[in-house]
Every structure is written in structure tokens, then in C-alpha cells.
Design a protein around this motif. Structure first.
Motif, short mmCIF file in Angstrom:
data_model
loop_
_atom_site.label_atom_id
_atom_site.label_comp_id
_atom_site.label_asym_id
_atom_site.label_seq_id
_atom_site.Cartn_x
_atom_site.Cartn_y
_atom_site.Cartn_z
N SER A 512 0.84 -1.20 0.00
CA SER A 512 0.00 0.00 0.00
C SER A 512 0.87 1.25 0.00
CB SER A 512 -0.89 0.02 1.26
OG SER A 512 -0.10 0.06 2.43
N ILE A 513 0.22 2.37 -0.32
CA ILE A 513 0.83 3.67 -0.05
C ILE A 513 0.58 3.91 1.44
CG2 ILE A 513 0.67 6.16 -0.50
CD1 ILE A 513 1.85 4.59 -2.85
N ARG A 514 1.60 4.40 2.16
CA ARG A 514 1.47 4.56 3.61
C ARG A 514 0.98 5.97 3.97
NH1 ARG A 514 2.48 -0.80 2.99
NH2 ARG A 514 4.64 -1.19 2.42
N ILE A 515 0.50 6.07 5.19
CA ILE A 515 0.11 7.40 5.70
C ILE A 515 1.41 8.12 6.10
CG2 ILE A 515 -1.08 8.58 7.59
CD1 ILE A 515 -2.90 6.04 7.77
N HIS A 516 1.62 9.34 5.59
CA HIS A 516 2.82 10.06 6.06
C HIS A 516 2.43 11.30 6.87
CE1 HIS A 516 1.88 11.94 2.17
NE2 HIS A 516 2.42 13.04 2.66
N ASP A 517 1.11 11.47 7.06
CA ASP A 517 0.61 12.63 7.80
C ASP A 517 0.20 12.18 9.20
OD1 ASP A 517 -1.74 14.12 8.86
OD2 ASP A 517 -1.39 15.40 7.11
N ARG A 518 0.81 12.80 10.23
CA ARG A 518 0.60 12.35 11.61
C ARG A 518 -0.88 12.44 12.03
NH1 ARG A 518 3.65 11.72 16.71
NH2 ARG A 518 2.03 11.92 18.27
N ASP A 519 -1.58 13.49 11.60
CA ASP A 519 -2.98 13.65 12.01
C ASP A 519 -3.86 12.54 11.46
OD1 ASP A 519 -2.20 15.87 13.34
OD2 ASP A 519 -2.86 17.30 11.79
N ILE A 520 -3.67 12.22 10.17
CA ILE A 520 -4.47 11.14 9.58
C ILE A 520 -4.13 9.82 10.28
CG2 ILE A 520 -4.91 9.79 7.47
CD1 ILE A 520 -4.69 12.32 5.85
N GLN A 521 -2.84 9.64 10.62
CA GLN A 521 -2.43 8.40 11.30
C GLN A 521 -3.13 8.29 12.66
OE1 GLN A 521 0.09 5.69 10.14
NE2 GLN A 521 -1.54 5.01 11.48
N MET A 522 -3.23 9.41 13.39
CA MET A 522 -3.89 9.37 14.71
C MET A 522 -5.39 9.06 14.54
SD MET A 522 -1.47 9.41 16.76
CE MET A 522 -2.17 9.41 18.40
N THR A 523 -6.03 9.65 13.52
CA THR A 523 -7.45 9.37 13.24
C THR A 523 -7.63 7.88 12.95
OG1 THR A 523 -7.62 11.54 12.20
CG2 THR A 523 -9.44 10.03 11.78
N MET A 524 -6.69 7.33 12.18
CA MET A 524 -6.73 5.91 11.82
C MET A 524 -6.66 5.05 13.09
SD MET A 524 -6.68 3.97 9.06
CE MET A 524 -6.29 2.28 8.65
N GLU A 526 -7.47 5.88 16.07
CA GLU A 526 -8.72 6.12 16.81
C GLU A 526 -9.84 5.22 16.27
OE1 GLU A 526 -11.10 10.14 17.00
OE2 GLU A 526 -8.95 10.48 17.35
N LYS A 527 -9.97 5.18 14.94
CA LYS A 527 -11.01 4.36 14.29
C LYS A 527 -10.81 2.88 14.61
CE LYS A 527 -13.94 6.87 12.42
NZ LYS A 527 -14.16 7.38 13.78
N LEU A 528 -9.53 2.48 14.82
CA LEU A 528 -9.23 1.07 15.08
C LEU A 528 -9.35 0.74 16.57
CD1 LEU A 528 -6.16 0.66 12.71
CD2 LEU A 528 -8.45 -0.24 12.36
N PHE A 530 -7.73 2.24 19.18
CA PHE A 530 -6.57 2.50 20.04
C PHE A 530 -6.80 3.81 20.77
CE2 PHE A 530 -4.54 -0.11 16.76
CZ PHE A 530 -3.63 -0.86 17.46
N THR A 531 -6.49 3.85 22.07
CA THR A 531 -6.48 5.15 22.72
C THR A 531 -5.17 5.83 22.30
OG1 THR A 531 -5.25 4.35 24.63
CG2 THR A 531 -7.66 4.21 24.75
N LYS A 532 -5.09 7.13 22.56
CA LYS A 532 -3.88 7.88 22.20
C LYS A 532 -2.65 7.26 22.88
CE LYS A 532 -2.53 12.55 21.32
NZ LYS A 532 -2.59 13.94 21.50
N GLU A 533 -2.86 6.85 24.16
CA GLU A 533 -1.76 6.29 24.95
C GLU A 533 -1.30 4.95 24.36
OE1 GLU A 533 -3.61 9.35 26.65
OE2 GLU A 533 -4.70 7.43 26.47
N GLU A 534 -2.29 4.10 24.00
CA GLU A 534 -1.96 2.78 23.42
C GLU A 534 -1.19 2.95 22.12
OE1 GLU A 534 -5.62 -0.09 24.94
OE2 GLU A 534 -5.92 1.20 23.20
N ALA A 535 -1.66 3.88 21.28
CA ALA A 535 -1.00 4.12 20.00
C ALA A 535 0.43 4.58 20.23
CB ALA A 535 -1.78 5.15 19.20
N GLU A 536 0.60 5.49 21.19
CA GLU A 536 1.94 6.00 21.52
C GLU A 536 2.85 4.88 22.01
OE1 GLU A 536 3.61 8.64 21.08
OE2 GLU A 536 2.06 10.02 20.38
N LYS A 537 2.27 4.03 22.89
CA LYS A 537 3.07 2.98 23.50
C LYS A 537 3.55 1.98 22.43
CE LYS A 537 3.23 -0.31 27.26
NZ LYS A 537 2.54 -1.28 28.04
#
Length: 617
Positions: A512-524, A526-528, A530-537
Motif C-alpha cells: 500500500s501507499i502509507r500514511i505520512h501525515d501524523r494527524d491522519i495516522q492518529m485518526t486511523m 482512533e477508528k481502530l 486504540f487510545t492515544k496512549e496505546e497508539a503511543e506505547k
């Protein structure tokens, strides 16, 4: 026959033990004094002569030992000794013979060395061998279990040896092509961090960090993206990956990928680069020239073939019969979201017994249909409205009804229509698998090659059990820019910039083409769910890297073992792996996995607690 079309490399086989290999001598070598070393394929004593076939990786050569009789003269004594030695050789003994190359009177067409034989003036046994537990021949009597235990003997057989040679040559073509396109081969760590998303990890305890574990990589995904942030621009490696999942014919706990990533690219750039690579591989390895791959949207693949990896060497498209099947009083059709059929050419002649077998197959776990309706088209009228039909639903559907089915499906006289019903997704999925299986059974899938790209996959799929959206590929896959607007309210509508390469109904690669934008990645994330903390960890190191200027990037990975099995025209990948594991993930040759000592466990701060397997009452 898996001989590669690649030009043979010209190199010398001469060593301190031999002047030539056992597959090298030809009619032009007659009269030469040569030395060969190898294994005894067979030795036959035919009174006046002993014949010994000596074999190595390169081929076989016949050696002739005449018998000078019971009371040889002084000068014939050596000949008698050689004859006696040759006569007593066991299978797989390692020997060295020196002598003159002579022309063979009864030439053999089966061997590349069939025009000549060797008349030895000396024979030496370098090593004896126990009698092997199976025949070391192309057609062997050894069952898979015993061949895996003695894999080193199995590799002496041509089919396995040729599979490993094919694999080595294929890797060479890949490296040559990618190096020519400016790719850098970079090795990524085998000891990395465990991520619970996706398949199960194999884990490795860290002695230096008690209570902490590494994971073996399921793929180098995060590392290759970080290499793009690092400015490598074009990366590849032929890399081992590990997944602790249920095994089957085309799955091993450790497998090999051709892993690639590129920066400043669109989907089109990636598809063109790697389609060219695959074309080059097939041309070099098996002499097959592909035309340009068709790009098929995922929605079309599911609609017409019921599967996201269709085999297009044969037609047999899925046909939607819902409107024609409803309202005739057959409850199971009336209550279904979808009634779907395929046409099998010439199967109207099938007996009751054969149809029973198909009904059993349809309900099998591997297909998962709730049942199967059949319609034999004994005669399809020219007008498309009449004819002679026999079906398992004759009570509800008369000839004009079934003629309308035949017209919609494109069935002709002598064909049979097979029908599934149920929830749209389930019925289509079952019919897609059934179409694959019917193609195999009818011999429509055993020759030729057909490649295509399946594109525009959904970004998310709904998990019924967990009642949440999951990433269809992985969390870093980029949505199509025109679909970003659906991310928040209609995630099911969002298509991904993702693609799979399919050859002969097998997914050989995907990316695939990857997400290179941090905001879209965080939205992604969220939709899956993950809490912000889990994603960070879990992915903090990648997100952190993205804050330092990530280029637009994308890539893909090919299943290397699987690609080799297609080139070698085999269904299982096992022959193409030197030392494969069995269905239980065990290596029968070295007997792994195994227990470790108490001392090792203590050093690792680990205690073993084996769960009792619940036995059925």
C-alpha cells in the motif's frame, strides 16, 4: 520438469577430488583421462560386467567394470579387484573413480551423459552409507514424515534439489533487477518489539532484561517505513518473517519475503516497478512472457469471482440470480439476500453420485455454503425461453423459469448451473471458494500463468465478534484522498491505496501507499479503537520519526516461497524451503522445538506453567 531457462554459468568443477562433475562429460570428451567423485546411485552386477552409476548435484555417469573371470592373469588382477569392489558397493556409498571416457554402445536418451561411460582404472570408497530409509529417486516410496526426518537424503532427490536451485536463481534475478533500479539492500533486526495487532508473535525472553521479551518480526513493516524517513529512498531485502499461526499447505511458521519500500512515489509508480520485476522473473526462470497486468477493483473481483484473488485462467463468473429465484415459493431463496450461480461447462452428464460429492463439498468447512441447488441444462432453446432442464428445485421452477436462469448465466446445452444462497457476503464468499475448487477439479488450473493487480481495497473491515472496525491491511495504510471525507461517519465506504498482485489465483504480493501525515495516522488509530496512549506505547517510535519530516512513501512485499512454488508448478511451498517444519510447526530432523534446562529457565527468570488440555467428556 523444473529446469530453469537461465543460461548455465560457466565455472570449473575441478577440485582435489575430481576433474569434472558427474553431469558434465559428453561425446567430445571421449579418450580423456578423468576423475569423478560422488554417491552410488545404483550398482548392478551382470556376470561379465558390473555397472555403477555415480551421482552428484550435477548429474549421473555410468562406470563399467569388466569381470576378467575367476582365475585372472597377473595383468588382469587389478581389473578383478576393481570388479569385486564395484560389485559390493551399497546405495549412497561415496566413491572416487579415475579412468578413460569411452563411447557408450547402447546410448541413453534419459541422461545428459548418456552418450559416454567411464572405464575406471582405479576406484576408491571414500565413505560407506547405511541403507537409506527410502529410494533416492525422483519417484520415491518415502512418505513425507520420513522424508522430513531425513531431509538431507530428500534433498539428494532431483525434485527437491531442483526446487532449491530454482529458488536460488530466482533470488539472483530479484537482486539483479532491484540493484539495477537503485534499490539498497538493508538488513533489519530479527529481535524487535511485540505488537498485539495482527497474527500471533513468536517471543524471545531477554536474559539481560528480566521479565521483558523481544518478538520475532512478522514483517519488517515499521523498520522499512523508518528507512524512508531516514532518506534511503529505495529499500529491499529478502527477509525471514515469523508468524505463530495455524499451519496449512502454503504456510510455515517462518517464511521469506521480498520486502520493498520506495519514497516520493504514487501507487502507479510502485505497480509499474514491481510488475516489471515479476515479468523479468517469469521470463528468465520459465520463459513465460506476460502481457500488461489487468487492474481489477476489489469490488469487481468480489462481484464477479467472490474472492479477492481470482484465478482468471478460466471464466466461470458468479451470476446474480436473486431476482429470478425469488417469489416462486421456495422459502430458502425468498429469505435470502443473495442467490448466486456459476456455470460448469459440460457437467450436465454428471451422475447422481458425482452431484452428491459436489453437495458434500459445498457444505464442507473449507467452502461453508448452507447447501447447493443444481440445474442440468439438457437442452437450452434457441429463443432463450424454452428447453429441457432437470434440477433439484423442479417442484418450484418450471422450464421457462430455468431457461431464464440459463440465459442470465450464459449456460449452453450440456452445462450445469450450481447455485448457493444466503447473506450476500457469505454466499458470495462460499461461491468464490467453490469456483476455485471446481476449477482445480475440472483441470482448469493446472497450466499457464495469468497475473493481475487487485486494487481499491476497503480500508476497514468490520469484525463481527469484537463489534469494531479492523484494518484490512495494517494501520499504516493510506486512505484514497477522495475518500478521507468518509473517515469519521462512514468508515465502511473508505477505499485504501492498497493493492495485491495475484497470479493463478494466489496472492503473491501486496502492499500500500502509507500514511505520512501524523494527524491522519492518529485518526486511523482512533477508528481502530486504540487510545492515544496505546497508539503511543505501541507505535511511538514510528510516530516520533514522522515528526521529523516523513516523505510520501509506499511499498509492498512478495511471498518468496509462494512465488517459487508457482514458478515450479507445485501447490505446496515445502519443497522450496531447505528445512521446512511440519503441520505442528516441528522440525523432525533436528527435533525442534524442545525443552530447555532448568538452569536456562532460571537465567531467563522464567517459570513454565503448561495448561492442561481439556479432554472431551
Amino acid at each position: 520438469n523444473m529446469e530453469s531457462k537461465e543460461p548455465e554459468l560457466k565455472y570449473s568443477n575441478t577440485t582435489g577430488y575430481r576433474t569434472h562433475s558427474c553431469g558434465e562429460l559428453r561425446i567430445g570428451d571421449v579418450g580423456k583421462e578423468v576423475t569423478l567423485s560422488g554417491w552410488v546411485q545404483k550398482s548392478r552386477d551382470q556376470r561379465g560386467m558390473a555397472f555403477v552409476d555415480i551421482r552428484d548435484r550435477y548429474g549421473q555417469t555410468q562406470c563399467v567394470f569388466p569381470n576378467p573371470g575367476d582365475n585372472p592373469s597377473e595383468e588382469k588382477k587389478g581389473e578383478k579387484e576393481r570388479y569385486e569392489t564395484a560389485r559390493k558397493l551399497g546405495r549412497e556409498y561415496v566413491i572416487q573413480v579415475t579412468g578413460k571416457v569411452i563411447e557408450r554402445s547402447n546410448k541413453s536418451k534419459d541422461k545428459s551423459t548418456g552418450d559416454i561411460e567411464l572405464a575406471p582404472t582405479s576406484i576408491k570408497v571414500l565413505n560407506k552409507s547405511k541403507t537409506p530409509p527410502f529410494k533416492i529417486e525422483s519417484e520415491t516410496d518415502g512418505l513425507e514424515e520420513i522424508r522430513m526426518k531425513y531431509r538431507f537424503l530428500d534433498i539428494r532427490r532431483d525434485p527437491v534439489k531442483n526446487a532449491l536451485i530454482l529458488r536460488a536463481k530466482c533470488a539472483q534475478v530479484v537482486r539483479n533487477y532491484l540493484a539495477g533500479e537503485g534499490f539498497i539492500e538493508v538488513e533489519t533486526p530479527v529481535l524487535m518489539k511485540s505488537t498485539p495487532e495482527g497474527a500471533r508473535d513468536f517471543v524471545v525472553p531477554s536474559r539481560a532484561n528480566p521479565g521483558q521479551f523481544y518478538a520475532l518480526p512478522q514483517s519488517p513493516q515499521t523498520f522499512k517505513q523508518i528507512l524512508m524517513v531516514a532518506g534511503i529512498d529505495r529499500y529491499f531485502q529478502i527477509v525471514k518473517c515469523f508468524r505463530d499461526e495455524e499451519l496449512r499447505a502454503d504456510r510455515q511458521p517462518e517464511f521469506t519475503q521480498i520486502d520493498c519500500e520506495m519514497s516520493f512515489v504514487t501507487q502507479e509508480d510502485i505497480l509499474n516497478t514491481f510488475e516489471t520485476m515479476i515479468h523479468r522473473i517469469f521470463e528468465t526462470m520459465v520463459g513465460h512472457t506476460f502481457s500488461k497486468f489487468h487492474r481489477m477493483p476489489y469490488s469487481v473481483a468480489m462481484r464477479d469471482y467472490g474472492i479477492d484473488k481470482p484465478d482468471l485462467r478460466y471464466d466461470m463468473k458468479l451470476k446474480n440470480l436473486t431476482d429470478l429465484a425469488k417469489g416462486k415459493g421456495l422459502k430458502m431463496f425468498d429469505e435470502s439476500e443473495l442467490v448466486v450461480g456459476i456455470v460448469c461447462e459440460g457437467l450436465a452428464k454428471y451422475s447422481k453420485k458425482k452431484i452428491k460429492e459436489l453437495e458434500k463439498l459445498a457444505k464442507d468447512q473449507s467452502i461453508g455454503a448452507s447447501g447447493m441447488v443444481w440445474v442440468k441444462c439438457e437442452e437450452v432453446g434457441e429463443d432463450g425461453k424454452s428447453g429441457k432442464f432437470k434440477s433439484s428445485v423442479d417442484k418450484f421452477f418450471k422450464a421457462p423459469d430455468l431457461a431464464a436462469w440459463a440465459r442470465l448465466c450464459g449456460a449452453k446445452t450440456g452445462d450445469m448451473i450450481l447455485v448457493f444462497w444466503g447473506e450476500d457476503h457469505k454466499a458470495r464468499d462460499a461461491m468464490g471458494k467453490f469456483r476455485h475448487e471446481m476449477g482445480t477439479r475440472l483441470g482448469l488450473r493446472n497450466k499457464g500463468f495469468y497475473g493481475l493487480w487487485v486494487v481499491d481495497f476497503p480500508l476497514f473491515e468490520w469484525d463481527e465478534d469484537e463489534k469494531r472496525w479492523c484494518a484490512m491491511h495494517h494501520p499504516f495504510t493510506s486512505p484514497k484522498p477522495e475518500d478521507v471525507k468518509y473517515l469519521n461517519d462512514e468508515p465502511g465506504k473508505v477505499r485504501a491505496n492498497a493493492y495485491d498482485m495475484v497470479i493463478n489465483g494466489v496472492e503473491v504480493g501486496g502492499g500500500s501507499i502509507r500514511i505520512h501525515d501524523r494527524d491522519i495516522q492518529m485518526t486511523m488509530f482512533e477508528k481502530l479503537g486504540f487510545t492515544k496512549e496505546e497508539a503511543e506505547k505501541q507505535f511511538g517510535f514510528l510516530m516520533g520519526a514522522f515528526e521529523y519530516g516523513a516523505p510520501p512513501h509506499g511499498g509492498l512485499a512478495f511471498g518468496f516461497d509462494r512465488l517459487c512454488s508457482i514458478l515450479g508448478n507445485e501447490t505446496s511451498i515445502r519443497n522450496f524451503i531447505a528445512f521446512p517444519k511440519n503441520k505442528m510447526g516441528r522440525d523432525l530432523m533436528i527435533e525442534a522445538p524442545s525443552e530447555i534446562t532448568q538452569k536456562q529457565l532460571e537465567e531467563l527468570s522464567i517459570a513454565v506453567a503448561i495448561k492442561e488440555k481439556k479432554t472431551a467428556e
